[in-house]
Motif scaffolding. Structure first.
Motif, mmCIF file in Angstrom:
data_model
loop_
_atom_site.group_PDB
_atom_site.id
_atom_site.type_symbol
_atom_site.label_atom_id
_atom_site.label_comp_id
_atom_site.label_asym_id
_atom_site.label_seq_id
_atom_site.Cartn_x
_atom_site.Cartn_y
_atom_site.Cartn_z
ATOM 1 N N THR A 194 6.232 1.864 1.622
ATOM 2 C CA THR A 194 5.153 2.343 2.485
ATOM 3 C C THR A 194 4.118 1.234 2.681
ATOM 4 N N GLY A 195 3.357 1.332 3.770
ATOM 5 C CA GLY A 195 2.378 0.287 4.067
ATOM 6 C C GLY A 195 3.052 -1.051 4.281
ATOM 7 N N GLY A 201 2.832 -5.243 1.410
ATOM 8 C CA GLY A 201 3.932 -4.332 1.725
ATOM 9 C C GLY A 201 5.032 -5.008 2.510
ATOM 10 N N GLY A 219 5.195 3.004 8.209
ATOM 11 C CA GLY A 219 3.870 2.675 8.728
ATOM 12 C C GLY A 219 3.452 3.703 9.753
ATOM 13 N N ASN A 276 3.144 1.697 -1.673
ATOM 14 C CA ASN A 276 2.224 0.566 -1.506
ATOM 15 C C ASN A 276 1.061 0.869 -0.569
ATOM 16 N N ALA A 277 1.240 1.804 0.360
ATOM 17 C CA ALA A 277 0.204 2.062 1.367
ATOM 18 C C ALA A 277 -1.122 2.423 0.710
ATOM 19 N N ALA A 279 -5.778 2.200 1.438
ATOM 20 C CA ALA A 279 -6.899 1.836 2.314
ATOM 21 C C ALA A 279 -8.200 2.175 1.609
ATOM 22 N N ASN A 298 -4.432 6.946 -1.007
ATOM 23 C CA ASN A 298 -4.093 6.205 -2.216
ATOM 24 C C ASN A 298 -3.503 7.062 -3.333
#
Length: 471
Positions: A194-195, A201, A219, A276-277, A279, A298
């Protein structure tokens, strides 16, 4: 002329050795004299492919251009190199050993010109020493380790002081690694990242693809996903059909659950999931699902996606890698105010608390599902120069920029945790540079198992995730 000749035997097939060395940018993983290397010709390496290799040469960094001049499948790679005052022709010959394994024979002729030519007598023993170290590093890179590294007492003491540990978060920590190799191929395995449309990522996806895995890039922007798919293929080569994309806004619980259901339908066995995503948001706001935005992306998103994919992970005996942050060390888990509705909002604190929660859930998953054959580990990528850091922490980026890791350095441990035999039995730990580290060093930041259980229950209830029939 300076002539080098080194031979080494390794317990890998000739085909494996050739495959690893064909992308000569892997030299940064095994040659201690190489600071950075990059393939600048897109796609699968072939005759004519070029590489930029930055080395420490006579006390300063210099970039050399390598070019493949001839290839014989599984047996021979020939290269030529040129740089400022230096040229070479180099040959790597690979043969199967009589008792198994392979023998790698390296030969190189270096020609110095200009000022460097005047120092040729002094340079000769230096080149020979560097050549021996490089070939020894190659042998080590091709050796499959079975045991993970253990944290040393000096490292543990530095963690406890925090200030002494900070330099290891920079590129200095990565460069100090004894083993930076990724040579354990992942053919027939599926990895979801992810991300994956920028920064760490995308770098994670690139390395898994180079190892032969089928990679799914997740994404929220279709155009960025298409660009990243091409970037991953340019980096890794191979069949672009092995690189898939999935569009979803992970802030939205329904979209995240739907993503998991699509992935499970397409890939009944998922070998690695990299959450991994992430923000960071400057102002406080709740999503349509009622979660503070930083918490949603997160913590809630990786929870929902992992739980939705649990059946496919168990079927594969898979591994889950959760991306955390060093900022986690500065914050506790505040179960009574996960959405920051009772206390003053801080972007940094909200991010750190969410990552603290993700590490706590990682350990809870390890206890809950470990016996089902799934591994759960969290990691800290170090301080890396990524678009996210530049946008969210411009002051930090400005001050620390020259010391930060690049994205590939930050991606290293996430790839190692999913691919390496040495990481096979790691469970519920928190890693930096392939080494387990404490999850808490400040008073009142340690999360008790009962608190992790409470967080898990809250996430399940608030995101409406059903109880599985396993675990």
């Amino acid at each position: 002329m300076i002539r080098l000749h080194e031979t080494v035997r390794v317990a890998r097939s000739a085909a494996d050795c050739y495959r690893y060395l064909l992308d000569f940018s892997t030299c940064e993983q095994w040659d201690p004299g190489v600071y950075r290397a990059a393939k600048i010709t897109p796609g699968t390496p072939a005759v004519g492919s070029e590489f930029d290799v930055t080395v420490s040469l006579f006390g300063r960094r210099s970039t050399l251009r390598y070019r493949i001049t001839a290839l014989e499948a599984d047996t021979r790679i020939e290269l030529e190199m040129h740089g400022n005052g230096i040229r070479s022709t180099e040959t790597i010959a690979i043969s199967s050993g009589a008792s198994g394994g392979a023998e790698i024979d390296y030969r190189a002729d270096f020609q110095l010109s200009g000022v460097l030519r005047l120092s040729q007598t002094v340079a000769r023993p230096l080149f020979k020493r560097v050549g021996r170290k490089a070939v020894a590093g190659l042998a080590d890179a091709l050796t499959i380790k079975s045991e993970p590294p253990r944290q040393s007492w000096p490292s543990y003491a530095a963690d406890r002081s925090m200030i002494l540990a900070a330099p290891t978060f920079t590129e200095r920590g990565y460069l100090a690694l004894d083993d930076k190799s990724h040579s354990e191929f992942m053919d027939d395995r599926v990895v979801v990242v992810t991300g994956a449309t920028s920064g760490i990522g995308e770098a994670i996806a690139c390395e898994y693809a180079r190892l032969g895995a089928t990679v799914v890039l997740v994404g929220r922007d279709a155009d960025k996903l298409a660009a990243s798919r091409q970037a991953v293929h340019d980096f890794a080569g191979g069949d672009i059909a092995r690189i898939h994309t999935e569009q979803a806004d992970l802030v939205d619980v329904a979209q995240t659950r739907a993503l998991g259901e699509r992935l499970a339908a397409q890939f009944p066995h998922i070998d690695v999931l990299v959450n991994n995503a992430g923000a960071m948001f400057d102002t406080h706001a709740l999503t349509d699902d009622g979660f503070e935005r930083t918490l949603a992306i997160n913590l809630v998103a990786p929870f929902v996606l992992t739980e939705t994919l649990m059946g496919t992970l168990i079927a594969a005996g898979g591994r889950v890698v959760n991306m955390s942050s060093g900022g986690m060390y500065l914050q506790p888990l505040v179960l009574g105010d996960l959405n920051f509705e009772k206390s003053s909002y801080s972007a940094n604190n909200a991010y750190a608390r969410a990552k603290r929660g993700l590490v706590a859930v990682t350990r809870h998953w390890a206890r809950r599902y470990g016996d089902a054959g799934v591994q759960f580990n969290a990691m800290h990528p170090g301080w890396a120069a990524t678009p996210g850091v530049t946008k969210s922490l411009p002051g930090f980026d400005k001050v620390m920029g020259r010391f930060l890791r690049d994205a590939r350095m930050g991606a290293d441990t996430a790839v190692w945790l999913g691919a390496a035999e040495a990481a096979k039995h790691c469970q519920g730990e928190f890693f930096l540079d392939r080494t387990p580290h404490p999850t808490a060093v400040l008073p009142n930041t340690q999360v008790r198992p009962s608190d992790a259980q409470a967080l898990y229950g809250w996430l399940r209830n608030e995101s409406d995730i059903p109880v599985h029939g396993f675990g």
